[in-house]
Design a protein around this motif. Structure first.
Motif, mmCIF file in Angstrom:
data_model
loop_
_atom_site.group_PDB
_atom_site.id
_atom_site.type_symbol
_atom_site.label_atom_id
_atom_site.label_comp_id
_atom_site.label_asym_id
_atom_site.label_seq_id
_atom_site.Cartn_x
_atom_site.Cartn_y
_atom_site.Cartn_z
ATOM 1 N N UNK A 73 -62.212 2.555 70.238
ATOM 2 C CA UNK A 73 -60.953 2.348 70.958
ATOM 3 C C UNK A 73 -60.865 3.314 72.136
ATOM 4 N N UNK A 74 -61.244 4.571 71.907
ATOM 5 C CA UNK A 74 -61.176 5.556 72.991
ATOM 6 C C UNK A 74 -62.110 5.195 74.139
ATOM 7 N N UNK A 75 -63.252 4.619 73.835
ATOM 8 C CA UNK A 75 -64.153 4.168 74.904
ATOM 9 C C UNK A 75 -63.481 3.059 75.718
ATOM 10 N N UNK A 108 -62.326 3.286 79.703
ATOM 11 C CA UNK A 108 -62.718 2.260 80.675
ATOM 12 C C UNK A 108 -61.479 1.596 81.286
ATOM 13 N N UNK A 109 -60.447 1.381 80.475
ATOM 14 C CA UNK A 109 -59.198 0.836 80.990
ATOM 15 C C UNK A 109 -58.553 1.774 81.999
ATOM 16 N N UNK A 110 -58.601 3.069 81.717
ATOM 17 C CA UNK A 110 -58.057 4.062 82.645
ATOM 18 C C UNK A 110 -58.845 4.036 83.951
ATOM 19 N N UNK A 111 -60.164 3.902 83.863
ATOM 20 C CA UNK A 111 -60.977 3.779 85.083
ATOM 21 C C UNK A 111 -60.492 2.606 85.933
ATOM 22 N N UNK A 112 -60.303 1.462 85.294
ATOM 23 C CA UNK A 112 -59.856 0.279 86.027
ATOM 24 C C UNK A 112 -58.435 0.458 86.553
ATOM 25 N N UNK A 141 -55.947 9.984 64.921
ATOM 26 C CA UNK A 141 -56.870 10.557 65.907
ATOM 27 C C UNK A 141 -56.156 10.788 67.226
ATOM 28 N N UNK A 142 -56.799 11.517 68.123
ATOM 29 C CA UNK A 142 -56.242 11.788 69.450
ATOM 30 C C UNK A 142 -56.758 10.739 70.420
ATOM 31 N N UNK A 143 -55.841 10.000 71.049
ATOM 32 C CA UNK A 143 -56.277 8.974 71.997
ATOM 33 C C UNK A 143 -56.757 9.577 73.316
ATOM 34 N N UNK A 144 -57.711 8.914 73.938
ATOM 35 C CA UNK A 144 -58.208 9.324 75.248
ATOM 36 C C UNK A 144 -57.067 9.283 76.257
ATOM 37 N N UNK A 199 -64.941 -7.726 74.645
ATOM 38 C CA UNK A 199 -65.541 -8.806 73.849
ATOM 39 C C UNK A 199 -66.640 -8.279 72.934
ATOM 40 N N UNK A 200 -67.456 -7.367 73.441
ATOM 41 C CA UNK A 200 -68.507 -6.762 72.621
ATOM 42 C C UNK A 200 -67.912 -5.992 71.444
ATOM 43 N N UNK A 201 -66.854 -5.235 71.713
ATOM 44 C CA UNK A 201 -66.219 -4.456 70.650
ATOM 45 C C UNK A 201 -65.596 -5.375 69.606
ATOM 46 N N UNK A 202 -64.970 -6.446 70.062
ATOM 47 C CA UNK A 202 -64.337 -7.389 69.131
ATOM 48 C C UNK A 202 -65.354 -8.016 68.188
ATOM 49 N N UNK A 203 -66.549 -8.269 68.689
ATOM 50 C CA UNK A 203 -67.586 -8.910 67.892
ATOM 51 C C UNK A 203 -68.013 -8.046 66.708
#
Length: 146
Positions: A9-11, A15-19, A62-65, A109-113
């Motif tokens: 999730x943190x990854x 990536x969402x923050x980057x976007x 856990x601590x979120x990014x 999509x990769x994570x969901x799989x």
């Protein structure tokens, strides 16, 4: 939800923050008011997505990014340089955002799989948000989307 999924999730959050940062930068640089409105809407969608995922990580104990990645900062700086040299700055930003959004969508999509059933449900909600952004950006960019 398993605590072991927090790093994944943190990854996605990073990536969402980057976007999100790329959208913020583009929003201040594009000229067409309709495009500005669409980018602002997509930016709000990304902020909701990031916030929801951060809540999920926190719920796992856990601590979120809170920050993006160095690669994202570099992509953002290069996008600004490239768009700034373009004859059509707005189109250059749209194409850049569309490319980056595709990568974020693929990562989700990769994570969901590989996610647990509960995580797949949570990610599915976020994925529908990303698909909306995906359609918007690829329609503007004049590219095909899946």
């Amino acid at each position: 939800m398993p605590r072991t999924e927090a790093p994944h999730y943190n990854a996605l959050i990073r990536r969402g923050i980057d976007d999100r940062e790329l959208y913020r930068r583009a929003l201040t640089r594009v000229r067409e008011p309709g495009l500005q409105a669409l980018l602002a809407e997509n930016l709000r969608t990304l902020e909701l997505l990031i916030g929801d995922l951060q809540v999920q990580v926190h719920a796992m104990g856990r601590t979120p990014a809170q920050h993006g990645t160095l690669a994202g900062a570099i992509r953002s700086a290069l996008a600004e340089l490239t768009a700034g040299m373009s004859a059509n700055r707005d189109a250059a930003w749209v194409h850049c955002l569309a490319r980056n959004e595709c990568s974020l969508l693929q990562q989700f999509e990769d994570q969901m799989a590989h996610a647990s059933a509960e995580s797949a449900r949570v990610l599915g909600i976020q994925l529908s948000r990303l698909h909306s952004i995906h359609r918007d950006m690829h329609c503007l960019a004049g590219t095909t989307h899946g």
